[in-house]
Design a protein around this motif. Structure first.
Motif, PDB file in Angstrom:
ATOM      1  N   UNK A  17       1.005  -0.589  -0.159  1.00 24.20           N
ATOM      2  CA  UNK A  17       0.246   0.170   0.884  1.00 24.20           C
ATOM      3  C   UNK A  17      -1.106  -0.706   1.246  1.00 24.20           C
ATOM      4  N   UNK A  18      -1.784  -1.319   0.042  1.00 28.27           N
ATOM      5  CA  UNK A  18      -2.826  -1.935   0.426  1.00 28.27           C
ATOM      6  C   UNK A  18      -2.307  -3.426   0.856  1.00 28.27           C
ATOM      7  N   UNK A  19      -1.421  -3.974   0.458  1.00 25.39           N
ATOM      8  CA  UNK A  19      -0.857  -5.186   1.038  1.00 25.39           C
ATOM      9  C   UNK A  19      -0.557  -5.038   2.587  1.00 25.39           C
ATOM     10  N   UNK A  20       0.021  -3.873   3.095  1.00 26.17           N
ATOM     11  CA  UNK A  20       0.243  -3.868   4.290  1.00 26.17           C
ATOM     12  C   UNK A  20      -0.884  -3.609   4.971  1.00 26.17           C
ATOM     13  N   UNK A  21      -1.999  -2.756   4.577  1.00 26.96           N
ATOM     14  CA  UNK A  21      -3.339  -2.718   5.178  1.00 26.96           C
ATOM     15  C   UNK A  21      -3.741  -4.078   5.258  1.00 26.96           C
ATOM     16  N   UNK A  22      -3.711  -4.868   4.374  1.00 25.06           N
ATOM     17  CA  UNK A  22      -4.388  -6.242   4.465  1.00 25.06           C
ATOM     18  C   UNK A  22      -3.749  -7.193   5.363  1.00 25.06           C
ATOM     19  N   UNK A  23      -2.430  -6.823   5.390  1.00 26.93           N
ATOM     20  CA  UNK A  23      -1.746  -7.660   6.516  1.00 26.93           C
ATOM     21  C   UNK A  23      -2.017  -7.410   7.771  1.00 26.93           C
ATOM     22  N   UNK A  24      -2.091  -5.973   8.012  1.00 21.60           N
ATOM     23  CA  UNK A  24      -2.449  -5.526   9.256  1.00 21.60           C
ATOM     24  C   UNK A  24      -3.923  -5.941   9.730  1.00 21.60           C
ATOM     25  N   UNK A  25      -4.646  -5.962   8.731  1.00 21.76           N
ATOM     26  CA  UNK A  25      -6.013  -6.462   9.066  1.00 21.76           C
ATOM     27  C   UNK A  25      -5.930  -7.878   9.374  1.00 21.76           C
TER      28      UNK A  25
END
Length: 284
Positions: A17-25
């Motif tokens: 989830x953190x990786x997806x969030x970082x990617x989204x950012x």
């Protein structure tokens, strides 16, 4: 063991989830940058190019109108004026289009006063050139000089005074006698009065005549050449755009005409759907 396995999976899902969030950012940041670049390109390139295209189209359209007026005003003598206008920029600091338009105005007034088209063409070219010299000599705008010189045809003398030229009936009568003309000025025909005023103005502006050529290297006249030259450049581009733009405008006129011919019920339906479309954005 089950609890341990659940904790491991929860940790993995959290990391994902953190990786997806970082990617989204990062994607959002890239999107913001692309949007900024798009806005910059629109402001710095697209909008100025569109404005330049519209201006070029108008200059070319005005040129066509001026050529048409010259043809009508001077008829068989129109080529004399057209040839003069082609050299007006370098000789008097006036763009070709401006020279044609001013000459057409002078010519129309001259022929309406009874002058032949041949005499009108010669006079119009001389007056356009004189307006360029007066603009240079008096440091005024071309339009101001043209307005004053129209007094030759109208008899209006107030605008001539701004150029330092005083032309009263008494002075005209004295000038006529000086030139060997014994006819009463008030009894002259309109054409005769125009020719008398014209000769009077030419004599009164001898100091200004040729001033543009003498001082064309100065800052003021170089700026005038640049400004008027830019108009000629825009006109040349506009001549290419003119057929395309004319077709587009013709189609738009047909579309407007088509909408105008719709029934009231059809127009109401269009307004109803337009209202719905306009509301979608705010509602969303």
């Amino acid at each position: 063991n089950v609890s341990r396995e659940l904790q491991i999976q929860q940790s993995q899902w959290t990391q994902l989830g953190d990786k997806v969030t970082a990617a989204g950012t990062k994607i959002t940041a890239v999107g913001d940058k692309i949007t900024t670049v798009g806005k910059t390109l629109t402001t710095a390139i697209t909008a100025p190019l569109i404005a330049a295209g519209v201006a070029s189209f108008k200059f070319a359209s005005d040129m066509d109108e001026s050529i048409n007026k010259v043809d009508v005003a001077f008829q068989d003598s129109a080529d004399v004026v057209k040839e003069f206008a082609q050299t007006a920029l370098t000789s008097f600091g006036i763009s070709e289009g401006e020279a044609l338009d001013a000459a057409a105005t002078f010519g129309d007034m001259a022929t309406s006063m009874g002058l032949s088209t041949e005499a009108a063409a010669e006079m119009a070219a001389a007056l356009v050139g004189l307006s360029g010299d007066l603009a240079s000599f008096k440091n005024i705008g071309i339009e101001e000089a043209n307005t004053a010189l129209k007094g030759i045809f109208t008899g209006e003398t107030e605008s001539l005074k701004t150029l330092g030229i005083v032309m009263t009936e008494t002075q005209l009568a004295a000038y006529a006698l000086e030139k060997g003309i014994t006819d009463n000025v008030s009894a002259m025909s309109q054409a005769e009065k125009v020719m008398l005023r014209y000769q009077f103005i030419l004599d009164a502006t001898k100091n200004a005549q040729g001033d543009f050529a003498r001082t064309s290297g100065g800052a003021a006249n170089q700026m005038r050449i640049f400004t008027e030259g830019a108009k000629e450049l825009a006109t040349s581009f506009g001549q290419i755009l003119l057929p395309i733009g004319t077709k587009a405008i013709t189609k738009l006129n047909e579309l407007v005409k088509g909408f105008n011919n719709l029934s009231d019920e059809q127009k109401e339906n269009i307004l109803r759907w337009a209202g719905i479309a306009a509301a979608i954005g705010p509602v969303t």
